[in-house]
Structure formats: structure tokens, C-alpha cells
Design a protein around this motif. Structure first.
Motif, PDB file in Angstrom:
ATOM      1  N   SER A 176      54.654 -31.118  39.559  1.00 24.51           N
ATOM      2  CA  SER A 176      56.401 -29.979  39.112  1.00 24.51           C
ATOM      3  C   SER A 176      55.932 -29.739  37.670  1.00 24.51           C
ATOM      4  O   SER A 176      56.391 -29.232  37.250  1.00 24.51           O
ATOM      5  CB  SER A 176      57.028 -30.014  39.873  1.00 24.51           C
ATOM      6  OG  SER A 176      57.670 -30.817  40.407  1.00 24.51           O
ATOM      7  N   ASN A 198      57.491 -25.765  48.419  1.00 27.16           N
ATOM      8  CA  ASN A 198      56.914 -25.236  48.502  1.00 27.16           C
ATOM      9  C   ASN A 198      55.458 -24.783  48.045  1.00 27.16           C
ATOM     10  O   ASN A 198      55.316 -23.854  48.370  1.00 27.16           O
ATOM     11  CB  ASN A 198      57.777 -23.925  46.674  1.00 27.16           C
ATOM     12  CG  ASN A 198      59.113 -23.323  47.483  1.00 27.16           C
ATOM     13  OD1 ASN A 198      59.735 -23.327  48.567  1.00 27.16           O
ATOM     14  ND2 ASN A 198      60.243 -23.836  46.285  1.00 27.16           N
ATOM     15  N   GLN A 199      54.976 -25.625  47.123  1.00 27.33           N
ATOM     16  CA  GLN A 199      53.978 -25.918  46.527  1.00 27.33           C
ATOM     17  C   GLN A 199      52.817 -26.151  48.058  1.00 27.33           C
ATOM     18  O   GLN A 199      51.965 -25.425  47.655  1.00 27.33           O
ATOM     19  CB  GLN A 199      53.540 -26.979  45.349  1.00 27.33           C
ATOM     20  CG  GLN A 199      54.570 -26.469  44.258  1.00 27.33           C
ATOM     21  CD  GLN A 199      54.774 -27.347  43.645  1.00 27.33           C
ATOM     22  OE1 GLN A 199      54.079 -28.580  43.995  1.00 27.33           O
ATOM     23  NE2 GLN A 199      55.939 -27.578  42.956  1.00 27.33           N
ATOM     24  N   TRP A 200      53.140 -26.269  48.992  1.00 26.45           N
ATOM     25  CA  TRP A 200      52.396 -26.767  50.459  1.00 26.45           C
ATOM     26  C   TRP A 200      52.468 -25.913  50.830  1.00 26.45           C
ATOM     27  O   TRP A 200      51.412 -25.493  51.596  1.00 26.45           O
ATOM     28  CB  TRP A 200      53.320 -27.911  51.083  1.00 26.45           C
ATOM     29  CG  TRP A 200      53.645 -29.598  50.395  1.00 26.45           C
ATOM     30  CD1 TRP A 200      54.028 -29.763  49.086  1.00 26.45           C
ATOM     31  CD2 TRP A 200      52.160 -31.063  50.765  1.00 26.45           C
ATOM     32  NE1 TRP A 200      52.915 -31.248  49.276  1.00 26.45           N
ATOM     33  CE2 TRP A 200      52.545 -31.588  49.666  1.00 26.45           C
ATOM     34  CE3 TRP A 200      50.889 -30.605  51.328  1.00 26.45           C
ATOM     35  CZ2 TRP A 200      51.707 -32.510  49.559  1.00 26.45           C
ATOM     36  CZ3 TRP A 200      50.068 -31.971  51.382  1.00 26.45           C
ATOM     37  CH2 TRP A 200      50.321 -32.460  50.316  1.00 26.45           C
ATOM     38  N   VAL A 201      53.396 -24.778  50.512  1.00 28.26           N
ATOM     39  CA  VAL A 201      52.854 -23.630  51.308  1.00 28.26           C
ATOM     40  C   VAL A 201      51.985 -22.895  51.338  1.00 28.26           C
ATOM     41  O   VAL A 201      51.020 -21.967  50.940  1.00 28.26           O
ATOM     42  CB  VAL A 201      54.459 -22.564  51.210  1.00 28.26           C
ATOM     43  CG1 VAL A 201      54.441 -21.055  51.744  1.00 28.26           C
ATOM     44  CG2 VAL A 201      55.664 -22.475  52.082  1.00 28.26           C
ATOM     45  N   THR A 202      51.643 -22.979  49.385  1.00 26.90           N
ATOM     46  CA  THR A 202      50.946 -22.294  49.344  1.00 26.90           C
ATOM     47  C   THR A 202      49.581 -23.057  49.155  1.00 26.90           C
ATOM     48  O   THR A 202      49.147 -22.628  49.134  1.00 26.90           O
ATOM     49  CB  THR A 202      51.148 -22.772  46.724  1.00 26.90           C
ATOM     50  OG1 THR A 202      52.196 -21.799  47.071  1.00 26.90           O
ATOM     51  CG2 THR A 202      49.633 -21.516  46.494  1.00 26.90           C
ATOM     52  N   LEU A 203      49.214 -24.292  49.240  1.00 27.17           N
ATOM     53  CA  LEU A 203      48.934 -25.273  49.823  1.00 27.17           C
ATOM     54  C   LEU A 203      47.632 -24.397  51.061  1.00 27.17           C
ATOM     55  O   LEU A 203      46.689 -24.506  51.243  1.00 27.17           O
ATOM     56  CB  LEU A 203      48.768 -26.262  49.816  1.00 27.17           C
ATOM     57  CG  LEU A 203      47.682 -27.730  50.007  1.00 27.17           C
ATOM     58  CD1 LEU A 203      46.804 -27.550  48.778  1.00 27.17           C
ATOM     59  CD2 LEU A 203      48.129 -28.889  50.364  1.00 27.17           C
ATOM     60  N   GLU A 204      49.070 -24.233  51.687  1.00 27.72           N
ATOM     61  CA  GLU A 204      48.293 -23.791  52.885  1.00 27.72           C
ATOM     62  C   GLU A 204      48.057 -22.182  53.236  1.00 27.72           C
ATOM     63  O   GLU A 204      47.256 -22.322  53.848  1.00 27.72           O
ATOM     64  CB  GLU A 204      49.380 -24.111  54.023  1.00 27.72           C
ATOM     65  CG  GLU A 204      49.516 -23.617  55.604  1.00 27.72           C
ATOM     66  CD  GLU A 204      50.591 -24.020  56.247  1.00 27.72           C
ATOM     67  OE1 GLU A 204      51.766 -24.741  56.306  1.00 27.72           O
ATOM     68  OE2 GLU A 204      50.492 -23.332  57.470  1.00 27.72           O
ATOM     69  N   THR A 205      48.538 -21.386  52.647  1.00 30.61           N
ATOM     70  CA  THR A 205      48.008 -20.467  53.245  1.00 30.61           C
ATOM     71  C   THR A 205      47.488 -19.316  51.623  1.00 30.61           C
ATOM     72  O   THR A 205      46.681 -18.703  51.917  1.00 30.61           O
ATOM     73  CB  THR A 205      49.691 -18.675  52.598  1.00 30.61           C
ATOM     74  OG1 THR A 205      49.636 -19.786  51.376  1.00 30.61           O
ATOM     75  CG2 THR A 205      50.607 -19.150  53.603  1.00 30.61           C
ATOM     76  N   GLU A 206      46.578 -20.081  50.750  1.00 32.53           N
ATOM     77  CA  GLU A 206      46.009 -19.533  50.124  1.00 32.53           C
ATOM     78  C   GLU A 206      45.153 -20.064  49.565  1.00 32.53           C
ATOM     79  O   GLU A 206      44.238 -19.790  49.332  1.00 32.53           O
ATOM     80  CB  GLU A 206      47.220 -19.146  48.701  1.00 32.53           C
ATOM     81  CG  GLU A 206      47.697 -18.101  48.506  1.00 32.53           C
ATOM     82  CD  GLU A 206      48.243 -17.284  46.897  1.00 32.53           C
ATOM     83  OE1 GLU A 206      47.622 -17.617  46.458  1.00 32.53           O
ATOM     84  OE2 GLU A 206      49.786 -17.743  47.568  1.00 32.53           O
ATOM     85  N   ILE A 207      45.027 -21.575  48.969  1.00 34.47           N
ATOM     86  CA  ILE A 207      44.528 -22.918  48.364  1.00 34.47           C
ATOM     87  C   ILE A 207      43.071 -23.260  49.962  1.00 34.47           C
ATOM     88  O   ILE A 207      42.108 -22.970  49.796  1.00 34.47           O
ATOM     89  CB  ILE A 207      45.137 -23.928  47.959  1.00 34.47           C
ATOM     90  CG1 ILE A 207      45.949 -23.391  46.938  1.00 34.47           C
ATOM     91  CG2 ILE A 207      43.965 -24.878  47.286  1.00 34.47           C
ATOM     92  CD1 ILE A 207      45.140 -22.924  45.799  1.00 34.47           C
ATOM     93  N   ARG A 222      46.696 -20.723  40.285  1.00 32.45           N
ATOM     94  CA  ARG A 222      48.209 -20.681  41.156  1.00 32.45           C
ATOM     95  C   ARG A 222      48.822 -21.485  40.138  1.00 32.45           C
ATOM     96  O   ARG A 222      48.028 -22.539  39.977  1.00 32.45           O
ATOM     97  CB  ARG A 222      48.616 -21.199  42.603  1.00 32.45           C
ATOM     98  CG  ARG A 222      48.026 -19.491  43.193  1.00 32.45           C
ATOM     99  CD  ARG A 222      48.111 -18.169  43.455  1.00 32.45           C
ATOM    100  NE  ARG A 222      47.566 -17.514  44.148  1.00 32.45           N
ATOM    101  CZ  ARG A 222      46.445 -16.697  43.486  1.00 32.45           C
ATOM    102  NH1 ARG A 222      46.146 -17.254  42.714  1.00 32.45           N
ATOM    103  NH2 ARG A 222      45.848 -16.331  44.244  1.00 32.45           N
TER     104      ARG A 222
END
Ligand SMILES: C[S@@+](CC[C@H](N)C(=O)[O-])C[C@H]1O[C@@H](n2cnc3c(N)ncnc32)[C@H](O)[C@@H]1O
Length: 255
Positions: A232, A75-84, A248
């Protein structure tokens, strides 16, 4: 010889300062290892480490705990990809990345694969560091068993991971994106002008004092509006005192 004297002996022998690691956990692990090798006293064990290079290497890997996997905590990689990453690219054009305490390389290779969605591979440059020379040699070889790769998205796996019998090898084009170097977070100078530091699942082993010192150095390493990505269980209490604003969950932005 007591544990304090043993720690001094290890510092002299290896350069690793065990005082910066949480004592209970580290002492328990070391005591178990000493029993495993049939030693009764710290002194005997230290003498053994001085004489036997294989045991010495094994000891260093053992105390530094090398567990890793690709796209750990997806999930944290999704945040990395879509936002960061989109945010960093928009603000900075290109991103200088440091994967600190990278262990077997799963993390920097995951980063390179993810970035390939945003830019040509020849533009991706990631510094990847760890204290443990042996683990860095494994990271450079880039060969894994299936267990490490469970979270790799299928498209990236098909593109960048080659199956050879029962092992999986990282493609040369991804390997070229990573520059592996030995680095001790406790005593070596930190890379400068970084836009994204990824440092996960290592600070949990350090004392509060060592952690505070490392956050201060990470903050100095980052460019303004650069991001620190932590593990995490590693949220930073009072991150503002290091000029790091929560951005985030698990991501902090340098003020
Ligand atoms: C549990 S692994 C984390 C790997 C990866 N970051 C992840 O989250 O999957 C911890 C790594 O920290 C490294 N390490 C321990 N002490 C260190 C130090 N003082 N400086 C740099 N790396 C260190 C260990 O060698 C080990 O490879």
C-alpha cells in the motif's frame, strides 16, 4: 572500519548487498543492533557475526524485517478476489503465481485459501520466495499466533486453519499448494512466465536504483496481461517505462 567497509564485509560474509537498501534506515537499524550487543565498532560486530552462527542468523532476520499477516490490507484482497483473479482466469484459464519476499508465509497461504474459492486445491501452485532461510523454515512449518490471522475470513479460517492449544496451524492441503524457495530479489534469476506476482512491503526498503532494476525484472517475469500486486505504500511512479500499466490501485498489468 566505516559503514561502507562494514557493508563490504557483510556482502562477503552473507551475500546480502546492503548498498541496495535505503541507507539512513538501514544504518540506524544496524547501529542500534550493534549497541544492543555491546559492540563499539563495526569491526567488532562483524567479527562477532563471523564467530557466532546464532547471532549471524539473528542479524539477517533483523535487517530484512519479517513482519507479515494474513490478508494484509483486506480491501486489496477484495479487489484481488472480485476483479483480478476472475479476469486472469477468464483470459488464461489457469494462473501461475509467485509470492516474492513472502516472509513467514502469511501471503502465499492467504493466496492459496483465496484461490480455493475458484478451483480445486490440487490445481493451485504458488511459488513463494524470500531471501531469509530461517523465515522460510517458519513459513514451511505454517504455525501462527492469533495476531497474524485477524483478517482471515471466517469460512476460510474454519476450513483451513487448525487450532492446537494456543497456536494455529495451516492445513496440509493448503501447505501442499506452496513451493517455498530461497531467492534474493537483487541477484537471483527470476521465475518465468508468471501470471500474478505478489510482492508487497519489501521494495520500500530499497534504493530507487534497486527498485527500478526489480520492476524491470518483474516485468520480464510476467506473461503479457499478467498482474503485479504491490504494497500500500509502493505505488510505481512512471510504471509504463517498465511496460506495467496501472490496472487498479496497487495492481499493474504487463503490456
Ligand atoms: C515486511 S516483509 C513482507 C512480507 C509480506 N510480503 C507482506 O507484505 O506481509 C519483507 C520481507 O522481505 C524479505 N527480503 C528483504 N530483502 C530481500 C531480498 N533482497 N530478496 C528477497 N526477499 C527479501 C525479508 O526477508 C522479509 O521477509
Amino acid at each position: 572500519m566505516n559503514y561502507t567497509e562494514f557493508k563490504t564485509g557483510i556482502l562477503r560474509l552473507t551475500g546480502v548487498d546492503l548498498n541496495a537498501y535505503k541507507e539512513n534506515q538501514m544504518k540506524r537499524r544496524i547501529d542500534a543492533n550493534i549497541r544492543k550487543h555491546g559492540c563499539k565498532e563495526y569491526e567488532d560486530y562483524l567479527a562477532l557475526l563471523k564467530m557466532n552462527r546464532t547471532l549471524y542468523d539473528e542479524f539477517l532476520s533483523y535487517i530484512t524485517i519479517n513482519v507479515s499477516e494474513f490478508f494484509r490490507n483486506p480491501n486489496q484482497w477484495v479487489t484481488l478476489e472480485t476483479e483480478i483473479i476472475p479476469m486472469l482466469l477468464k483470459k488464461k484459464g489457469s494462473i501461475k503465481i509467485w509470492s516474492a519476499a513472502c516472509s513467514t508465509g502469511d501471503e502465499p497461504y492467504s493466496l492459496a485459501m483465496l484461490l480455493s474459492k475458484f478451483m480445486p486445491l490440487h490445481q493451485i501452485k504458488i511459488i513463494a520466495t524470500d531471501i531469509d532461510q530461517e523465515i522460510l523454515a517458519k513459513a514451511k512449518a505454517g504455525e501462527y499466533i492469533d495476531k497474524h490471522l485477524t483478517n482471515v475470513p471466517k469460512d476460510l479460517r474454519d476450513r483451513f486453519i487448525i487450532q492446537e492449544g494456543d497456536k494455529y496451524v495451516i492445513s496440509p492441503e493448503i501447505k501442499k499448494c506452496i513451493q517455498f524457495q530461497q531467492h534474493d530479489l537483487l541477484k537471483d534469476p527470476y521465475p518465468e512466465r508468471i501470471d500474478l506476482i505478489v510482492c508487497r512491503n519489501v521494495l520500500i526498503y530499497f534504493t530507487e536504483e534497486a527498485k527500478n532494476d526489480i520492476y524491470t525484472k518483474f516485468s520480464r517475469s510476467l506473461n503479457k496481461e499478467g498482474i503485479l500486486f504491490v504494497g500500500s505504500t509502493e505505488q510505481i511512479i512512471g510504471s509504463q517505462k517498465f511496460n506495467l500499466n496501472p490496472y487498479r490501485i496497487f495492481f499493474y498489468e504487463k503490456q
